[in-house]
Design a protein around this motif. Structure first.
Motif, PDB file in Angstrom:
ATOM      1  N   ARG A 578       0.858  -1.188   0.000  1.00 34.34           N
ATOM      2  CA  ARG A 578       0.000   0.000   0.000  1.00 34.34           C
ATOM      3  C   ARG A 578       0.895   1.239   0.000  1.00 34.34           C
ATOM      4  N   PRO A 579       1.346   1.667  -1.155  1.00 39.11           N
ATOM      5  CA  PRO A 579       2.281   2.798  -1.215  1.00 39.11           C
ATOM      6  C   PRO A 579       1.772   4.050  -0.512  1.00 39.11           C
ATOM      7  N   TYR A 580       0.459   4.221  -0.395  1.00 38.91           N
ATOM      8  CA  TYR A 580      -0.045   5.428   0.276  1.00 38.91           C
ATOM      9  C   TYR A 580       0.435   5.497   1.719  1.00 38.91           C
ATOM     10  N   ARG A 581       0.684   4.353   2.353  1.00 38.95           N
ATOM     11  CA  ARG A 581       1.192   4.367   3.729  1.00 38.95           C
ATOM     12  C   ARG A 581       2.611   4.949   3.787  1.00 38.95           C
ATOM     13  N   MET A 582       3.428   4.618   2.778  1.00 33.94           N
ATOM     14  CA  MET A 582       4.779   5.198   2.741  1.00 33.94           C
ATOM     15  C   MET A 582       4.721   6.687   2.445  1.00 33.94           C
ATOM     16  N   ALA A 583       3.771   7.098   1.611  1.00 36.57           N
ATOM     17  CA  ALA A 583       3.626   8.531   1.341  1.00 36.57           C
ATOM     18  C   ALA A 583       3.250   9.275   2.619  1.00 36.57           C
ATOM     19  N   LEU A 598      -4.468  15.588  -1.387  1.00 37.42           N
ATOM     20  CA  LEU A 598      -3.350  14.773  -1.828  1.00 37.42           C
ATOM     21  C   LEU A 598      -3.825  13.338  -2.071  1.00 37.42           C
ATOM     22  N   PRO A 599      -3.413  12.710  -3.178  1.00 38.60           N
ATOM     23  CA  PRO A 599      -3.899  11.368  -3.513  1.00 38.60           C
ATOM     24  C   PRO A 599      -3.719  10.321  -2.409  1.00 38.60           C
ATOM     25  N   PRO A 600      -2.562  10.240  -1.716  1.00 37.42           N
ATOM     26  CA  PRO A 600      -2.434   9.192  -0.701  1.00 37.42           C
ATOM     27  C   PRO A 600      -3.345   9.422   0.502  1.00 37.42           C
ATOM     28  N   VAL A 601      -3.621  10.666   0.816  1.00 36.27           N
ATOM     29  CA  VAL A 601      -4.523  10.951   1.937  1.00 36.27           C
ATOM     30  C   VAL A 601      -5.938  10.500   1.583  1.00 36.27           C
ATOM     31  N   ARG A 602      -6.352  10.791   0.343  1.00 36.22           N
ATOM     32  CA  ARG A 602      -7.674  10.339  -0.099  1.00 36.22           C
ATOM     33  C   ARG A 602      -7.757   8.823  -0.155  1.00 36.22           C
ATOM     34  N   ALA A 603      -6.651   8.181  -0.512  1.00 32.63           N
ATOM     35  CA  ALA A 603      -6.667   6.724  -0.692  1.00 32.63           C
ATOM     36  C   ALA A 603      -6.706   5.970   0.627  1.00 32.63           C
ATOM     37  N   CYS A 604      -6.265   6.603   1.707  1.00 34.36           N
ATOM     38  CA  CYS A 604      -6.184   5.921   3.001  1.00 34.36           C
ATOM     39  C   CYS A 604      -7.490   6.117   3.767  1.00 34.36           C
ATOM     40  N   PRO A 605      -8.164   5.022   4.125  1.00 33.22           N
ATOM     41  CA  PRO A 605      -9.403   5.160   4.911  1.00 33.22           C
ATOM     42  C   PRO A 605      -9.153   5.929   6.205  1.00 33.22           C
ATOM     43  N   ALA A 606     -10.161   6.660   6.658  1.00 34.22           N
ATOM     44  CA  ALA A 606      -9.996   7.527   7.825  1.00 34.22           C
ATOM     45  C   ALA A 606      -9.549   6.751   9.051  1.00 34.22           C
ATOM     46  N   GLY A 607     -10.116   5.569   9.263  1.00 33.94           N
ATOM     47  CA  GLY A 607      -9.720   4.777  10.424  1.00 33.94           C
ATOM     48  C   GLY A 607      -8.267   4.371  10.366  1.00 33.94           C
ATOM     49  N   GLU A 608      -7.814   3.958   9.203  1.00 34.66           N
ATOM     50  CA  GLU A 608      -6.410   3.568   9.039  1.00 34.66           C
ATOM     51  C   GLU A 608      -5.501   4.777   9.223  1.00 34.66           C
ATOM     52  N   ARG A 642       0.039   5.403  -8.165  1.00 32.16           N
ATOM     53  CA  ARG A 642      -0.426   4.102  -7.675  1.00 32.16           C
ATOM     54  C   ARG A 642      -0.526   4.135  -6.162  1.00 32.16           C
ATOM     55  N   GLN A 643      -1.656   3.608  -5.644  1.00 32.79           N
ATOM     56  CA  GLN A 643      -1.884   3.549  -4.198  1.00 32.79           C
ATOM     57  C   GLN A 643      -1.831   2.117  -3.661  1.00 32.79           C
ATOM     58  N   HIS A 644      -2.054   1.124  -4.530  1.00 39.69           N
ATOM     59  CA  HIS A 644      -1.952  -0.287  -4.149  1.00 39.69           C
ATOM     60  C   HIS A 644      -1.051  -0.978  -5.169  1.00 39.69           C
ATOM     61  N   ALA A 645      -0.146  -1.820  -4.689  1.00 38.96           N
ATOM     62  CA  ALA A 645       0.796  -2.511  -5.572  1.00 38.96           C
ATOM     63  C   ALA A 645       0.447  -3.994  -5.644  1.00 38.96           C
ATOM     64  N   ASP A 646       0.289  -4.500  -6.865  1.00 40.57           N
ATOM     65  CA  ASP A 646       0.020  -5.916  -7.062  1.00 40.57           C
ATOM     66  C   ASP A 646       1.305  -6.740  -7.087  1.00 40.57           C
ATOM     67  N   TYR A 647       2.438  -6.107  -7.363  1.00 37.72           N
ATOM     68  CA  TYR A 647       3.705  -6.825  -7.399  1.00 37.72           C
ATOM     69  C   TYR A 647       4.817  -5.869  -6.995  1.00 37.72           C
ATOM     70  N   GLU A 648       5.962  -6.441  -6.672  1.00 42.53           N
ATOM     71  CA  GLU A 648       7.072  -5.650  -6.154  1.00 42.53           C
ATOM     72  C   GLU A 648       7.494  -4.578  -7.156  1.00 42.53           C
ATOM     73  N   ALA A 649       7.681  -3.364  -6.644  1.00 38.20           N
ATOM     74  CA  ALA A 649       8.191  -2.217  -7.416  1.00 38.20           C
ATOM     75  C   ALA A 649       7.237  -1.746  -8.504  1.00 38.20           C
ATOM     76  N   GLU A 650       5.970  -2.143  -8.442  1.00 34.89           N
ATOM     77  CA  GLU A 650       5.017  -1.715  -9.471  1.00 34.89           C
ATOM     78  C   GLU A 650       4.908  -0.193  -9.523  1.00 34.89           C
ATOM     79  N   ALA A 651       4.809   0.439  -8.353  1.00 33.33           N
ATOM     80  CA  ALA A 651       4.674   1.899  -8.324  1.00 33.33           C
ATOM     81  C   ALA A 651       5.909   2.575  -8.909  1.00 33.33           C
TER      82      ALA A 651
END
Length: 800
Positions: A578-583, A598-608, A642-651
């Motif tokens: 979940r690259p948004y967590r690193m952002a 910001l895209p990663p803030v929107r992508a991350c659910p409020a609870g998370e 990209r906010q979710h990665a299906d494979y290593e280094a996809e983003a």
């Protein structure tokens, strides 16, 4: 007397002095037509004697005139068969025996401490392809046509010396015609161990999943082509394992394969019928074509869109990627799948992806294929020649006119790599991602084919089998085992479980990356470099997660000269997918508010988001990381890539692609810059990415084109490399820079950094024989393990 090599008319060389000499030839000299070459050369020079394979190589004794024997020795050295690699020749006198005949003797069995080099599998040669297409040839349309110059080697060898009895062809008795060819020194198949024809060789079989009905021979091949043309998925047995194949132009077929295999967005490799089809799909240089058409036939990563701009395959083959991984047919079966003249038209481009369950090695056993691949396929095209060794397709690309391996496997393994100094018999078990292992002794290391990620029991079992097979082929019995410093790596645990009383040395991950590049380039035991080890994850000596490291490194030791500033990594692997967590982590560390726009803030659910904020504030469940790979993820997320990665280094891969599409920057364009904190020679320099993160966030909010953001970020990382290299040079006087680690699979970054460093007077060492990722790390482990002095003892573990 004329010099033997000056004989222009091929007449025998005559002399009065008769001598006999023994030639012991070491290197890649089995399975490449070396004994036939020796036989023909001896016959041309009217020499008596014999030649035989041994476990160490080839031994020839020749007797005749002194001039002819001398000419024989020169030809061994100067004109061996095209596929041979002669490492050395030991020549000695022998007692004359008389006689006029020359024979190929039976191979010498038994174990030897010195073993010959086993040949990689070799793509079908043009002579065999001509026969395959010739209706008058007895091997017309034979799916297993081969000769001394091509065909399976590594994947069918069960033991050495290399003879038919020590391959998986042992169960196929040669017919009369094949035996005559095999015994005829003038024939291209003289002592070709996989020799066969339609009457005595392996047979094809197609099994449909729905009915389990089986067809054989030519009907099986025809049925497979029909199924592929209809949009079905077929498991095809290759040299080193099964592929899953479908029509690459059929969107529905490719989407169905992607769904069945749960592939996510990871690109598929594509095999095309010929180089003409490839030229229409991708842009190629002369060097790209050389890679595609060479005897190794790897998958080559190339920009989509040929001169016509038509990529020619379904978008779902490589979604959101401007590149395609292309390869050409490398077996006669592949050629026949596309069809010869007169065949019903079928696909000219096939998806060819490894036949395996997610996280498991490629399937090689027919029974396993029928069971494990059943959920994925509509039919199986198999044959009855056993695959002894699993071997995936190799993957490579070009950068700065040099090959950059991504996965080294079929066509390359198990050729050895020369070492810069002698080492004792050593086994290195690599890392947990993209695992390869390696054996070494003396001045050579044998790096295995790609094994896979160590997150499944079957992959760990594959490591055990691969080590055993390498030991058999090389004759190396390791006295020391070397593993990664990470205590939780499965490969490291394997090393301790299988040590058998041998010492186990552990090597810091990034030190091994740099040592691998140094070893490739032949640097000596006492030399040092400024090493940039940029990757996703590696266990640091301080317990943190390293990955953005600058090391002053030799083989025996290293010091950490600089690194990216630490940011909190929350949840380990969860933040990787979940690259948004690193952002969010980088925004937090940089003091940049989590703006909802910001895209990663929107992508991350409020609870998370609330949980992450608490973790970052308290440090609970967080590990500090200096990873450059995770920084690439963060910037890709910030830019909305990209906010979710299906494979290593996809983003990161998508970020590179966008950067490549950006218009050329103007001189006045803004540049991102890291904050360099240099506290003195006794403390590592810290490159704080905060200003870069802040600049990226600002430009994203301002609506700057994503491609420009991506390009400016790549430029900033290249500028950082140059800045840190110059600071290290001021402290050490070193002018050689080594670039290693998975981030340098990014050809844009690698080429840009190399060009900038070279312009500043540095000598740049980059990976060229092994991948920069963890697939090349075993070589570095061997060199460090052989050089470093033990620092602490913990039971049977030697920590380096």
């Amino acid at each position: 007397m004329k010099q033997p090599d000056d004989e222009a008319d091929g007449s025998p060389i005559v002399g009065t002095l008769r001598v006999r000499r023994r030639f012991e030839v070491y290197g890649l000299v089995q399975g490449v037509g070396f004994r036939p070459f020796v036989y023909v050369t001896a016959a041309e020079l009217s020499l008596a004697g014999s030649v035989a394979n041994t476990t160490a190589g080839v031994v020839a004794e020749v007797e005749g005139s002194a001039a002819a024997v001398a000419a024989f020795g020169r030809r061994l050295r100067s004109s061996p068969p095209p596929l041979a690699v002669v490492e050395r020749i030991h020549e000695s006198a022998a007692s004359t025996r008389g006689g006029t005949g020359f024979t190929i003797d039976s191979s010498s069995p038994g174990f030897s401490q010195s073993r010959t080099l086993a040949s990689p599998d070799i793509a079908t040669c043009e002579d065999c392809l001509s026969e395959l297409r010739d209706p008058t040839d007895r091997r017309h349309r034979h799916p297993f046509i081969t000769c001394t110059n091509c065909g399976p080697r590594f994947t069918i060898i069960t033991d050495l010396p290399y003879d038919r009895a020590t391959t998986t062809m042992a169960g196929f008795d040669m017919c009369h015609d094949c035996r005559n060819e095999y015994d005829d020194p003038a024939n291209r198949r003289f002592h070709a161990q996989p020799i066969a024809c339609p009457g005595c060789g392996p047979q094809l079989e197609l099994i449909r999943r729905d009915t389990r009905a089986a067809t054989r021979g030519e009907e099986a091949l025809r049925a497979a082509r029909v199924l592929l043309a209809e949009g079905r998925i077929v498991a095809v047995k290759g040299l080193g394992g099964y592929h899953l194949a479908c029509d690459a132009r059929n969107s529905e077929a490719v989407a169905e394969l992607r769904r069945r295999k749960r592939r996510g967005g990871k690109p598929f490799a594509v095999m095309v019928a010929d180089i003409g089809v490839a030229r229409r799909m991708v842009s190629m240089t002369e060097q790209d074509e050389h890679l595609l058409t060479g005897i190794r036939r790897p998958i080559v990563i190339l920009p989509r869109g040929g001169p016509s701009g038509d990529v020619g395959v379904a978008d779902v083959v490589a979604p959101q990627s401007p590149s395609l991984g292309l390869m050409l047919p490398y077996t006669p079966l592949h050629v026949l799948l596309f069809g010869l003249d007169g065949d019903e038209p079928g696909p000219d481009a096939l998806v060819m992806t490894s036949g395996n369950l997610s996280g498991e090695p490629i399937v090689t056993d027919d029974g396993d294929a029928l069971e494990k691949l059943s959920p994925y396929v509509d039919a199986w095209l198999l044959h009855d020649r056993r695959i002894h060794v699993a071997c995936d397709d190799s993957v490579t690309r070009m950068g700065n006119a040099a090959e950059l391996p991504i996965r080294r496997s079929r066509g390359y393994a198990p050729l050895p790599i020369a070492l810069p100094f002698e080492v004792n018999a050593t086994l290195a078990v690599g890392a947990d991602l993209k695992n390869t292992c390696a054996l070494a002794k003396g001045r050579y290391a044998w790096v295995s084919q790609h094994i896979g990620d160590m997150d499944d029991l079957s992959t760990i079992d594959a490591l055990t089998r691969t080590v055993g097979h390498l030991e058999l082929l090389t004759g190396v019995r390791p006295e020391t085992v070397v593993a990664d410093l990470h205590p939780g790596y499965r490969s490291s645990r394997w090393a301790h479980r299988h040590a058998g009383g041998r010492p186990v040395r552990t090597v810091q991950h990034h030190h091994a990356h740099i040592a691998s590049v140094m070893g490739e380039h032949g640097l000596g035991a006492g030399e040092r470099v400024i090493g940039f080890a940029f990757d996703g994850t590696g266990y640091g000596t301080d317990g943190a997660v390293w990955g953005g490291e600058v090391l002053i490194a030799g083989y025996g030791s290293f010091s950490r000269a600089a690194h990216l500033g630490y940011v909190p990594l929350a949840g380990g692997d969860t933040s990787i997918v979940r690259p948004y967590r690193m952002a969010l982590a980088h925004l937090y560390a940089a003091g940049v508010p989590w703006d909802e726009a910001l895209p990663p803030v929107r992508a991350c659910p409020a609870g998370e988001r609330n949980v992450l904020a608490h973790q970052f504030d308290t440090g609970f469940g967080c590990a500090p990381t200096s990873s450059m790979g995770r920084l690439f993820d963060a910037v890709a997320s910030l830019a909305g890539v990209r906010q979710h990665a299906d494979y290593e280094a996809e983003a990161a891969i998508e970020l590179e692609s966008l950067a490549l599409s950006a218009p050329a920057p103007v001189a006045s364009a803004p540049r991102y810059a890291f904050d360099i904190k240099d506290l003195g020679s006794d403390t590592p320099v810290i490159a704080d990415p905060g200003p870069v993160i802040s600049a990226v966030a600002s430009e994203v909010l301002a609506g700057e084109p994503v491609s420009l953001v991506a390009l400016r970020f790549h430029t900033a990382v290249s500028d950082l490399i140059v800045d840190l290299a110059e600071r290290c040079q001021e402290r050490t006087g070193l002018e050689r820079v080594a670039l290693g680690g998975g981030v340098f699979q990014n050809a844009l970054l690698l080429d840009t950094a190399q060009h900038a460093l070279t312009n500043r007077g540095f000598t740049v060492l980059r990976p060229r024989l092994l991948p920069p990722n963890d697939g090349g790390i075993a070589l570095g482990q061997i060199l460090v393990g052989a050089s470093a002095q033990p620092q602490t003892q913990q039971g049977d573990r030697t920590c380096v």
